[in-house]
Design an enzyme around this catalytic site. Structure first.
Site, PDB file in Angstrom:
ATOM      1  N   LYS A   1      -3.018   5.780  -4.236  1.00 43.60           N
ATOM      2  CA  LYS A   1      -4.131   6.686  -3.928  1.00 43.60           C
ATOM      3  C   LYS A   1      -4.002   7.986  -4.722  1.00 43.60           C
ATOM      4  CE  LYS A   1      -3.648   4.721   0.660  1.00 43.60           C
ATOM      5  NZ  LYS A   1      -2.241   4.634   1.008  1.00 43.60           N
TER       6      LYS A   1
ATOM      7  N   TYR B   1       3.023   9.984  -0.285  1.00 42.12           N
ATOM      8  CA  TYR B   1       4.170   9.478   0.490  1.00 42.12           C
ATOM      9  C   TYR B   1       5.495   9.755  -0.211  1.00 42.12           C
ATOM     10  CZ  TYR B   1       0.353   6.659   2.515  1.00 42.12           C
ATOM     11  OH  TYR B   1      -0.824   6.252   3.080  1.00 42.12           O
TER      12      TYR B   1
ATOM     13  N   HIS C   1      -7.730   9.373  -1.766  1.00 40.39           N
ATOM     14  CA  HIS C   1      -7.007   9.390  -0.482  1.00 40.39           C
ATOM     15  C   HIS C   1      -7.806  10.049   0.642  1.00 40.39           C
ATOM     16  CE1 HIS C   1      -2.606   9.339   1.126  1.00 40.39           C
ATOM     17  NE2 HIS C   1      -3.468   9.055   2.079  1.00 40.39           N
TER      18      HIS C   1
ATOM     19  N   ASP D   1       0.848  -1.205   0.000  1.00 43.33           N
ATOM     20  CA  ASP D   1       0.000   0.000   0.000  1.00 43.33           C
ATOM     21  C   ASP D   1       0.876   1.245   0.000  1.00 43.33           C
ATOM     22  OD1 ASP D   1      -2.885   1.204   0.815  1.00 43.33           O
ATOM     23  OD2 ASP D   1      -1.304   2.288   1.898  1.00 43.33           O
TER      24      ASP D   1
HETATM   25  N1  LIG Z   1      -5.306   6.272   3.790  1.00 43.30           N
HETATM   26  C1  LIG Z   1      -4.700   7.029   4.678  1.00 43.30           C
HETATM   27  O1  LIG Z   1      -5.062   8.188   4.876  1.00 43.30           O
HETATM   28  C2  LIG Z   1      -3.546   6.461   5.435  1.00 43.30           C
HETATM   29  C3  LIG Z   1      -3.057   7.130   6.566  1.00 43.30           C
HETATM   30  C4  LIG Z   1      -1.993   6.558   7.260  1.00 43.30           C
HETATM   31  C5  LIG Z   1      -1.459   5.357   6.833  1.00 43.30           C
HETATM   32  N2  LIG Z   1      -1.923   4.736   5.703  1.00 43.30           N
HETATM   33  C6  LIG Z   1      -1.343   3.457   5.219  1.00 43.30           C
HETATM   34  O2  LIG Z   1      -1.415   2.503   6.271  1.00 43.30           O
HETATM   35  C7  LIG Z   1      -0.092   2.016   6.556  1.00 43.30           C
HETATM   36  C8  LIG Z   1       0.030   1.643   8.005  1.00 43.30           C
HETATM   37  O3  LIG Z   1      -0.248   2.757   8.831  1.00 43.30           O
HETATM   38  P1  LIG Z   1       0.910   3.552   9.645  1.00 43.30           P
HETATM   39  O4  LIG Z   1       2.183   3.436   8.926  1.00 43.30           O
HETATM   40  O5  LIG Z   1       0.337   4.891   9.906  1.00 43.30           O
HETATM   41  O6  LIG Z   1       0.921   2.842  11.050  1.00 43.30           O
HETATM   42  P2  LIG Z   1       1.233   1.353  11.588  1.00 43.30           P
HETATM   43  O7  LIG Z   1       1.490   0.423  10.483  1.00 43.30           O
HETATM   44  O8  LIG Z   1       0.116   1.035  12.536  1.00 43.30           O
HETATM   45  O9  LIG Z   1       2.515   1.601  12.453  1.00 43.30           O
HETATM   46  C9  LIG Z   1       3.751   1.897  11.863  1.00 43.30           C
HETATM   47  C10 LIG Z   1       4.708   2.290  12.987  1.00 43.30           C
HETATM   48  O10 LIG Z   1       4.846   1.210  13.909  1.00 43.30           O
HETATM   49  C11 LIG Z   1       6.215   0.782  13.951  1.00 43.30           C
HETATM   50  N3  LIG Z   1       6.175  -0.705  14.029  1.00 43.30           N
HETATM   51  C12 LIG Z   1       5.970  -1.587  13.025  1.00 43.30           C
HETATM   52  N4  LIG Z   1       5.992  -2.851  13.485  1.00 43.30           N
HETATM   53  C13 LIG Z   1       6.213  -2.756  14.814  1.00 43.30           C
HETATM   54  C14 LIG Z   1       6.350  -3.717  15.829  1.00 43.30           C
HETATM   55  N5  LIG Z   1       6.281  -5.016  15.572  1.00 43.30           N
HETATM   56  N6  LIG Z   1       6.583  -3.283  17.100  1.00 43.30           N
HETATM   57  C15 LIG Z   1       6.668  -1.956  17.382  1.00 43.30           C
HETATM   58  N7  LIG Z   1       6.539  -0.994  16.446  1.00 43.30           N
HETATM   59  C16 LIG Z   1       6.314  -1.389  15.166  1.00 43.30           C
HETATM   60  C17 LIG Z   1       6.859   1.299  12.681  1.00 43.30           C
HETATM   61  O11 LIG Z   1       8.221   1.582  12.902  1.00 43.30           O
HETATM   62  P3  LIG Z   1       9.420   0.927  12.010  1.00 43.30           P
HETATM   63  O12 LIG Z   1       9.168   1.251  10.583  1.00 43.30           O
HETATM   64  O13 LIG Z   1      10.619   1.629  12.564  1.00 43.30           O
HETATM   65  O14 LIG Z   1       9.411  -0.539  12.308  1.00 43.30           O
HETATM   66  C18 LIG Z   1       6.080   2.599  12.462  1.00 43.30           C
HETATM   67  O15 LIG Z   1       6.627   3.632  13.269  1.00 43.30           O
HETATM   68  C19 LIG Z   1       0.799   3.179   6.118  1.00 43.30           C
HETATM   69  O16 LIG Z   1       2.165   2.829   6.016  1.00 43.30           O
HETATM   70  C20 LIG Z   1       0.134   3.575   4.839  1.00 43.30           C
HETATM   71  O17 LIG Z   1       0.480   2.672   3.792  1.00 43.30           O
HETATM   72  C21 LIG Z   1      -2.968   5.278   5.014  1.00 43.30           C
END
Ligand SMILES: NC(=O)c1ccc[n+]([C@@H]2O[C@H](COP(=O)([O-])OP(=O)(O)OC[C@H]3O[C@@H](n4cnc5c(N)ncnc54)[C@H](OP(=O)(O)O)[C@@H]3O)[C@@H](O)[C@H]2O)c1
Length: 306
Positions: free
Chosen positions: A83, A54, A116, A49
């Site tokens: 997106k 980004y 998005h 994704d």
């Molecule tokens: N549609 C939208 O508006 C929208 C908004 C936000 C996000 N997204 C999408 O959703 C994806 C996921 O959301 P997100 O990136 O916001 O949050 P997330 O996946 O819930 O969390 C990512 C964070 O958690 C850390 N992490 C990952 N695995 C871990 C573990 N096992 N233990 C502890 N910490 C861990 C990562 O750090 P490290 O990388 O250092 O491991 C990063 O800082 C995004 O990457 C993006 O593709 C979409």
């Protein structure tokens, strides 16, 4: 042998099979995204994704092609989502910018394209552009992101194709109960962004106690919770050990009591919502919505895959 969850898919309303678990790449540079994508695919992930916002589509595109080659996979083995950027919304500019996104991603078709955010003045026209790309066979499924019930209803009334997916912030701290029920009733799949819920959820005593009981990490317990709730998840990590560990959630079940303990953490509080953006505050007062720019964009646009 990849974890079973990485091979599991759900059928979208149009019959397309969408993996239930994939990798997110928000806040990764092109180099980081290229690496995470390769690590993930090598370890059995099949869904990625990203988003124009980004600033790492070029890195993702390189990572996809390199991983396909190194792992002897075909394009159809993967499910790629991107997106429409808020600043590109509108009918013609969505169509025009789509071609540049495909160039960065080095793809000829996309599995899922999302609006998005619902930019007030333009999201209905943007949706019509997605319908065109879908009908023209450039994308296998179309959806929205961060759409509440009211905005979903607007799109349903104005459009001819129902959104197949709504990607929403979803984790133990924000469970979107009402919206989830509404979407289930219509057959719109819920995809969870920020599925880990950040530090607050990961260090919550209820979560850590359950993790200890199952000999799992807090992250694995939360991702298992999301999965048992019926959400499609895309946790982001730039670290190989976490990318692997995050998908190891198919060897335990959360009991009804454990699910209830995590459900009780719900605060229904968004970390990012409409008022974060210029198009809700008025540009003169608001936050400018920009694509993340990384210095390594050009390097990844032109990097040959060897
Ligand atoms: N549609 C939208 O508006 C929208 C908004 C936000 C996000 N997204 C999408 O959703 C994806 C996921 O959301 P997100 O990136 O916001 O949050 P997330 O996946 O819930 O969390 C990512 C964070 O958690 C850390 N992490 C990952 N695995 C871990 C573990 N096992 N233990 C502890 N910490 C861990 C990562 O750090 P490290 O990388 O250092 O491991 C990063 O800082 C995004 O990457 C993006 O593709 C979409």
């Amino acid at each position: 042998m990849a974890n079973k969850i990485l091979q599991e898919s759900t059928k979208l309303a149009n019959g397309v099979a969408m993996p239930v678990f994939g990798l997110g790449v928000w806040k990764s540079s092109n180099a980081e995204a290229a690496n995470s994508v390769q690590v993930a695919i090598k370890n059995g992930y099949r869904m990625i994704d990203t988003a124009k916002q980004y600033g790492n589509q070029a890195g993702v595109g390189y990572g996809i092609q390199k991983a396909l080659k190194d792992n002897h996979l075909n394009r159809k083995d993967l499910f790629i989502t991107t997106k429409v950027f808020n600043g590109d919304q509108g009918y013609q500019s969505t169509l025009d910018n789509f071609e540049q996104q495909m160039k960065e991603l080095r793809l000829t078709y996309l599995d899922l394209l999302l609006v998005h955010w619902p930019v007030d003045a333009t999201y209905v026209d943007t949706w019509r552009a997605l319908e065109k790309l879908y009908k023209d066979g450039r994308v296998r499924a179309i959806g929205v992101s961060n759409f509440d019930e009211e905005k979903l209803e607007t799109v349903l009334a104005a459009g001819t194709v129902m959104p197949h997916v709504n990607q929403m912030e979803f984790n133990p701290l924000i469970q979107e109960e009402k919206l989830f029920d509404y979407m289930n009733g219509l057959g719109i799949a819920m995809e969870a962004w920020s599925p880990l819920g950040g530090g607050e959820a990961l260090s919550d005593p209820a979560v850590t106690a359950i993790a200890e009981r199952h000999n799992k990490t807090a992250a694995q317990v939360i991702l298992r919770f999301d999965y048992q709730m019926g959400a499609i998840t895309i946790p982001k990590s730039a670290h190989e050990e976490r990318i692997i560990a995050n998908s190891q959630i198919d060897d335990f079940d959360l009991s009804d009591e454990e699910m209830a303990a995590i459900k009780a953490l719900n605060q229904e509080k968004h970390s990012i919502w409409y008022d974060t953006f210029a198009w809700h505050k008025g540009v003169e007062n608001g936050v400018k919505d920009e694509v993340s720019t990384w210095d390594d964009h050009d390097e990844y646009m032109n990097k040959p895959v060897q």
